[in-house]
Design an enzyme around this catalytic site. Structure first.
Site, mmCIF file in Angstrom:
data_model
loop_
_atom_site.group_PDB
_atom_site.id
_atom_site.type_symbol
_atom_site.label_atom_id
_atom_site.label_comp_id
_atom_site.label_asym_id
_atom_site.label_seq_id
_atom_site.Cartn_x
_atom_site.Cartn_y
_atom_site.Cartn_z
ATOM 1 N N GLY A 1 3.902 51.210 28.765
ATOM 2 C CA GLY A 1 4.162 50.984 27.177
ATOM 3 C C GLY A 1 3.616 51.023 26.566
ATOM 4 O O GLY A 1 2.229 51.057 26.910
ATOM 5 N N ASP A 2 3.969 51.842 25.416
ATOM 6 C CA ASP A 2 3.220 52.081 24.187
ATOM 7 C C ASP A 2 3.824 50.337 23.337
ATOM 8 O O ASP A 2 4.765 51.534 22.765
ATOM 9 C CB ASP A 2 3.056 53.096 23.117
ATOM 10 C CG ASP A 2 2.779 53.164 22.126
ATOM 11 O OD1 ASP A 2 2.970 51.940 21.422
ATOM 12 O OD2 ASP A 2 2.774 54.291 21.212
ATOM 13 N N PHE A 3 2.748 50.096 22.901
ATOM 14 C CA PHE A 3 3.406 48.232 22.494
ATOM 15 C C PHE A 3 4.073 48.224 21.198
ATOM 16 O O PHE A 3 4.920 47.330 20.655
ATOM 17 C CB PHE A 3 2.386 47.099 22.222
ATOM 18 C CG PHE A 3 1.457 47.190 21.978
ATOM 19 C CD1 PHE A 3 0.946 47.973 21.368
ATOM 20 C CD2 PHE A 3 0.180 46.652 23.389
ATOM 21 C CE1 PHE A 3 -0.243 47.567 21.025
ATOM 22 C CE2 PHE A 3 -0.907 46.305 23.149
ATOM 23 C CZ PHE A 3 -1.266 47.369 21.439
ATOM 24 N N GLN B 1 -14.738 53.452 14.224
ATOM 25 C CA GLN B 1 -13.578 53.212 15.588
ATOM 26 C C GLN B 1 -12.311 53.124 15.505
ATOM 27 O O GLN B 1 -11.592 53.682 16.541
ATOM 28 C CB GLN B 1 -14.643 52.418 17.429
ATOM 29 C CG GLN B 1 -15.958 52.845 17.200
ATOM 30 C CD GLN B 1 -16.400 52.519 18.803
ATOM 31 O OE1 GLN B 1 -15.881 51.121 18.936
ATOM 32 N NE2 GLN B 1 -15.279 53.502 19.148
ATOM 33 N N HIS C 1 -7.321 42.769 15.962
ATOM 34 C CA HIS C 1 -8.870 43.876 15.604
ATOM 35 C C HIS C 1 -9.082 45.378 15.249
ATOM 36 O O HIS C 1 -9.930 45.747 14.828
ATOM 37 C CB HIS C 1 -9.941 43.939 16.370
ATOM 38 C CG HIS C 1 -10.472 43.982 17.089
ATOM 39 N ND1 HIS C 1 -11.450 43.313 17.968
ATOM 40 C CD2 HIS C 1 -9.889 43.788 18.612
ATOM 41 C CE1 HIS C 1 -11.752 44.176 19.067
ATOM 42 N NE2 HIS C 1 -11.201 44.736 19.439
ATOM 43 N N ASN D 1 -17.588 47.543 13.129
ATOM 44 C CA ASN D 1 -17.931 49.373 14.518
ATOM 45 C C ASN D 1 -16.073 49.214 14.331
ATOM 46 O O ASN D 1 -15.479 50.302 14.718
ATOM 47 C CB ASN D 1 -18.249 47.719 16.095
ATOM 48 C CG ASN D 1 -17.720 49.199 16.611
ATOM 49 O OD1 ASN D 1 -19.349 50.342 16.937
ATOM 50 N ND2 ASN D 1 -16.756 48.647 17.927
ATOM 51 N N ASP E 1 0.137 48.654 29.264
ATOM 52 C CA ASP E 1 -0.520 48.874 28.685
ATOM 53 C C ASP E 1 0.123 50.623 28.814
ATOM 54 O O ASP E 1 0.732 51.254 29.238
ATOM 55 C CB ASP E 1 -1.801 48.945 29.119
ATOM 56 C CG ASP E 1 -3.421 49.299 27.928
ATOM 57 O OD1 ASP E 1 -2.965 50.526 27.129
ATOM 58 O OD2 ASP E 1 -4.091 48.688 27.714
ATOM 59 N N TRP F 1 -15.189 40.665 29.982
ATOM 60 C CA TRP F 1 -14.213 39.853 30.445
ATOM 61 C C TRP F 1 -15.367 39.104 31.524
ATOM 62 O O TRP F 1 -14.499 37.827 31.905
ATOM 63 C CB TRP F 1 -13.217 40.287 30.436
ATOM 64 C CG TRP F 1 -12.104 40.474 29.809
ATOM 65 C CD1 TRP F 1 -11.438 41.844 29.739
ATOM 66 C CD2 TRP F 1 -12.059 40.141 28.186
ATOM 67 N NE1 TRP F 1 -11.516 42.011 28.317
ATOM 68 C CE2 TRP F 1 -11.695 40.790 27.241
ATOM 69 C CE3 TRP F 1 -13.171 39.087 27.466
ATOM 70 C CZ2 TRP F 1 -11.250 40.070 26.136
ATOM 71 C CZ3 TRP F 1 -12.979 38.057 26.258
ATOM 72 C CH2 TRP F 1 -11.846 39.298 25.109
HETATM 73 C C1 ASE Z 1 -11.920 47.578 21.024
HETATM 74 C C2 ASE Z 1 -13.001 47.116 21.321
HETATM 75 C C3 ASE Z 1 -14.435 47.935 21.110
HETATM 76 C C4 ASE Z 1 -12.044 48.856 20.393
HETATM 77 C C5 ASE Z 1 -13.675 49.832 19.332
HETATM 78 C C6 ASE Z 1 -14.326 49.130 20.943
HETATM 79 C C7 ASE Z 1 -15.910 47.710 22.120
HETATM 80 C C8 ASE Z 1 -16.508 48.828 21.450
HETATM 81 N N1 ASE Z 1 -15.647 49.712 20.884
HETATM 82 O O1 ASE Z 1 -11.343 47.047 20.758
HETATM 83 C C9 ASE Z 1 -16.159 46.758 22.979
HETATM 84 C C10 ASE Z 1 -16.561 44.547 22.217
HETATM 85 N N2 ASE Z 1 -17.307 45.257 20.530
HETATM 86 C C11 ASE Z 1 -16.500 45.235 19.424
HETATM 87 C C12 ASE Z 1 -17.628 45.786 18.465
HETATM 88 O O2 ASE Z 1 -15.696 44.133 19.464
#
Ligand code: ASE
Length: 346
Positions: free
Chosen positions: A236-238, A307, A256, A303, A211, A165
């Site tokens: 909180g947990d949304f 993740q 995402h 990613n 958060d 950011w």
């Molecule tokens: C998320 C953002 C990230 C969840 C896992 C993540 C990032 C890395 N791992 O919300 C940072 C931004 N990178 C990406 C790939 O979005």
């Protein structure tokens, strides 16, 4: 075949094959403190001097420095005393720890956490789910429970997001005129760097970072200065706790992380809480409508596979999710940078 392609010397394939080596060279030079040392020293240094100061082998350091020169992250100058290395301008700004635009923390997160999940990319594709169990031996049922498995991991993630950011925040917040909204909630606002950009860009706004309790505690301790009275906190947990009323909700890189079902649940809850005339701002990296690019976003979507439970989406996909929750007048702004903005109104 076009004349620029050459099947006898397929440069693009060779480049792609070594792409991960490039990332790891940059991450390692950051981790060992090469760019910080060269910034502090104020003068070019030899590889021997750098190795001594950073406590590494000379043979390893010399090669790391030369690879950084190849990547244009360092410059080398040959003198009577031998080769001397210095930072390039871009390294001073983005790769040193102390710079306001430092990307150091996101690099460390990529290098030490994300990298380990990507080792199991083929398994992720086979199974269609994240790889915390294989990479770290922990259950992947609750992705943020897994991502925040220790204070150290949570801190690394929050610092990493904050560094993003520091370079992308202003563009996404300026994509729409948000000045009509003074009471703003940043859902999943983490370390608060976006909230800080928001109150600086819109001086009449107050932003509440919503958060998980442990994230809010860490944000207060480590990231948000206590004298910043335009930033408040809500633990909180949304998904499971109530969401207070506000004029604007920012969901920045939140959708995402989740599948369509969870996104619909969350947006329906946000719609209920939202004041009439208010809205929701999605900050995400948008895929082209035919998903042909941008490459960066396609890779981010991979990613999200390794993740989280989510994926990157197109503008139309986000618009549909917003409309299904009741939001209307959906507007999409591409910033031309990594992250874009989508605004829906109630
Ligand atoms: C998320 C953002 C990230 C969840 C896992 C993540 C990032 C890395 N791992 O919300 C940072 C931004 N990178 C990406 C790939 O979005």
């Amino acid at each position: 075949m076009s004349s620029t392609e050459d099947l006898d010397y397929p440069q693009i394939i060779l480049q792609y094959s070594s792409g991960f080596l490039v990332s790891k060279v940059m991450f390692t030079a950051c981790e060992l403190g090469v760019f910080d040392l060269l910034l502090e020293s104020g003068e070019p240094l030899s590889s021997d001097a750098i190795a001594v100061r950073l406590g590494t082998s000379t043979t390893g350091m010399e090669r790391l420095l030369d690879a950084c020169v190849g990547l244009k992250l360092l410059r080398v100058e040959l003198t009577q005393e031998g080769a001397l290395y210095r930072n390039t301008e871009i390294s001073n700004i983005y790769l040193t720890k102390s710079s306001p635009k430092s990307q150091y923390h996101i690099m460390m997160y990529y290098s030490n956490t994300v990298y380990l999940c990507w080792h199991y990319l083929a398994d992720a594709v086979r199974e269609g789910r994240n790889q915390y169990e294989r990479a770290f031996g922990i259950s992947s049922k609750d992705p943020f429970g897994a991502m925040y498995r220790s204070e150290e991991e949570m801190l690394k993630f929050m610092a990493g997001q904050n560094s993003i950011w520091s370079i992308c925040g202003r563009d996404v917040l300026a994509a729409f005129d948000l000045s009509p909204f003074s009471q703003i909630y940043d859902l999943g606002g983490g370390g608060g760097a976006l909230a800080q950009e928001c109150v600086s860009l819109y001086p009449n706004s107050t932003v509440t970072i919503y958060d998980l309790s442990e994230v809010v505690q860490m944000a207060k301790e480590q990231f948000v200065p206590p004298e910043e009275h335009r930033i408040a906190f809500h633990e909180g947990d949304f998904f499971n706790d109530s969401i207070p009323e506000a004029e604007l909700y920012i969901l920045s890189k939140i959708l995402h992380d989740w599948d369509d079902d969870k996104c619909r649940q969350l947006l329906a809850k946000v719609y209920k809480a939202c004041k009439p005339g208010g809205g929701v701002l999605l900050v995400e990296s948008l895929l082209n409508e035919d998903k042909s690019g941008p490459l960066e976003t396609q890779l981010y979507s991979m990613n999200m596979l390794v993740q989280t439970e989510g994926k990157e989406r197109t503008a139309t996909e986000y618009s549909k999710l917003l409309e299904a929750a009741g939001f209307g007048d959906v507007q999409v702004k591409r910033t031309g940078k990594l992250y874009d903005a989508v605004l829906g109104k109630k």
